[in-house]
Design an enzyme around this catalytic site. Structure first.
Site, PDB file in Angstrom:
ATOM      1  CG  ASP A  79      -0.305  -0.178   2.532  1.00 51.61           C
ATOM      2  OD1 ASP A  79       0.724  -0.884   2.602  1.00 51.61           O
ATOM      3  OD2 ASP A  79      -0.793   0.393   3.529  1.00 51.61           O
ATOM      4  CD  GLU A 137       2.964  -1.640   7.568  1.00 57.07           C
ATOM      5  OE1 GLU A 137       3.122  -1.750   8.802  1.00 57.07           O
ATOM      6  OE2 GLU A 137       3.138  -0.558   6.971  1.00 57.07           O
ATOM      7  CD  GLU A 138       2.398   2.916   5.868  1.00 61.71           C
ATOM      8  OE1 GLU A 138       2.391   3.202   7.074  1.00 61.71           O
ATOM      9  OE2 GLU A 138       3.430   2.941   5.165  1.00 61.71           O
ATOM     10  CG  HIS A 363       5.102   7.595   6.670  1.00 63.20           C
ATOM     11  ND1 HIS A 363       4.122   7.256   7.574  1.00 63.20           N
ATOM     12  CD2 HIS A 363       5.498   6.425   6.110  1.00 63.20           C
ATOM     13  CE1 HIS A 363       3.957   5.934   7.562  1.00 63.20           C
ATOM     14  NE2 HIS A 363       4.789   5.419   6.683  1.00 63.20           N
TER      15      HIS A 363
HETATM   16 ZN   LIG Z   1       5.007   3.428   6.538  1.00 63.24          ZN
HETATM   17 ZN   LIG Z   2       6.407   0.788   5.537  1.00 60.67          ZN
END
Ligand SMILES: [Zn+2]
Ligand SMILES: [Zn+2]
Length: 395
Positions: A79, A137-138, A363
């Site tokens: 993702d 996953e986030e 991020h």
């Molecule tokens: Zn991340």
């Molecule tokens: Zn990651």
């Protein structure tokens, strides 16, 4: 013997092309439609047995070697994040407000490259490799969705491996920790109900803003005054909402934030003190409170034997690299759910490069990494998979 370093370099162009394609077309958690189609097609081309649609957009690929067992699970996340990319590269995101800012585009490219590399050496694989491409996953629960979809069954993996490209360290650095590697994470929400009133008559109110301030301050005593100084934890209040104007004491304030710990005792202590402090302050000031604490992920704990073996192997495979065994981060990872039941190892591959200006952290809207890390990750994951499958033969 497979020459993992050379073989990985030979397919660098493939890895780079895939990474850049994923980067141009990022998709958010559980919406990885295009992404998973590509993965499905690529794995099929390599002759793997492919199962799409696991836990939503997850894809599993099975590569059987010269024997069926044991089975090692290799997990790669898919993702992107809701971030507007600020890089000026020709592979910049074409989806407005969505960006691969964590490196999962690289993870998928590495996963496909490992499949490509190892599918040429089936008669040197002492077991089955279960490639797992995981959605969301986030913080959205992709690992649990895949577990519910049966990823840990049929065949049940004996071992599990995963890795993260790591811009905290430069290219030429690898981290394989024996033991705890990433923190357990919970989110909390504190809803304080006071008694609103005129800003000039605080004595007629129960001021939830003043109470919130006491709570925010006192929560910091958990880490500084309750946790063993040789252990570690984090309590962060990350959002404060209350009040609309200058002359009204509001009725409500809402706080939320995150708690990170590694071991069970510390976690229980932190949660116990957290509730005692909030309830104690609320009682002192005659307010009311609702507390909710939600589990996000358990800690990532690397299996000692698996990680010791991989650490040794990584030092042999990359003799000139800095291979460390003490990387530990307060970040969290839902791979922890898979590793809770399947012994495994979560590795880090240094991917920043200051000379090329690739230093933005994960991020960040300018996040990007040195693509050489794709070859390193491919060599590392391929050789770790072979090593772990053959581990019992050597004992
Ligand atoms: Zn991340
Ligand atoms: Zn990651």
């Amino acid at each position: 013997m497979i020459d993992f370093i050379n073989e990985s370099r030979n397919i660098f162009n493939y890895a780079q092309e895939k990474r850049r394609d994923f980067h141009r077309h990022p998709e958010l958690g559980f919406k990885e439609i295009r992404t998973s189609k590509i993965i499905e097609k690529e794995l099929q081309k390599l002759g793997l047995e492919v199962k799409p649609g696991i836990g939503g957009t997850g894809v599993i690929g099975l590569l059987e070697g010269y024997r069926k067992y044991p089975v090692v699970l290799l997990r790669f996340d898919m993702d992107a994040l809701p971030i507007q990319e600020e890089n000026e590269v020709d592979y910049v995101s074409r989806n407005k407000g969505v960006m691969h800012a964590c490196g999962h585009d690289g993870h998928m490219a590495i996963g496909l490259s490992v499949a490509k590399l190892l599918s040429q050496y089936k008669n040197e694989i002492p077991g089955t490799i279960k490639f797992v491409f995981q959605p969301a996953e986030e913080g959205l629960g992709g690992a649990l969705a895949m577990i519910e979809g049966g990823v840990l069954k049929d065949p049940k993996p004996n071992y599990s491996l995963a890795m993260h490209l790591w811009n905290e360290e430069n290219i030429g650095w690898i981290g394989v920790t024996e033991g705890p590697a990433m923190a357990a994470s919970e989110t909390f929400n504190i809803h304080i109900t006071g008694k609103g009133g005129h800003g000039a008559s605080p004595h007629q109110t129960v001021d939830p803003i003043y109470i919130a301030a006491q709570i925010i301050n006192t929560l910091q005593s958990i880490v500084s005054r309750n946790i063993d100084p040789l252990k570690t934890g984090v309590v962060s209040v990350t959002s404060v909402h209350g009040g609309d104007t200058f002359n009204v004491i509001p009725q409500y304030v809402e706080l939320s934030g995150t708690i990170r710990t590694f071991d069970r005792e510390t976690r229980e202590l932190v949660l116990k003190r957290f509730k005692e402090i909030v309830r104690g302050i609320i009682k002192t000031f005659n307010a009311e409170v609702e507390i909710s604490i939600e589990d996000v992920t358990p800690a990532v704990i690397n299996d000692e034997i698996v990680s010791k073996n991989i650490l040794q192997m990584a030092r042999n495979l990359f003799p000139k690299y800095k291979v460390v065994n003490d990387v530990i981060t307060m970040g969290s990872e839902d791979m922890a759910y898979m590793m809770k039941d399947i012994p495994g190892c979560y590795m880090f591959v240094g991917s920043s490069n200051p000379e090329r200006g690739l230093t933005a952290k994960h991020h960040h809207p300018k996040f990007d990494f040195d693509e050489q890390a794709l070859s390193i990750g491919t060599a590392l994951m391929s050789s770790a998979a072979i090593l772990i499958l053959g581990m019992e033969d050597n004992n």
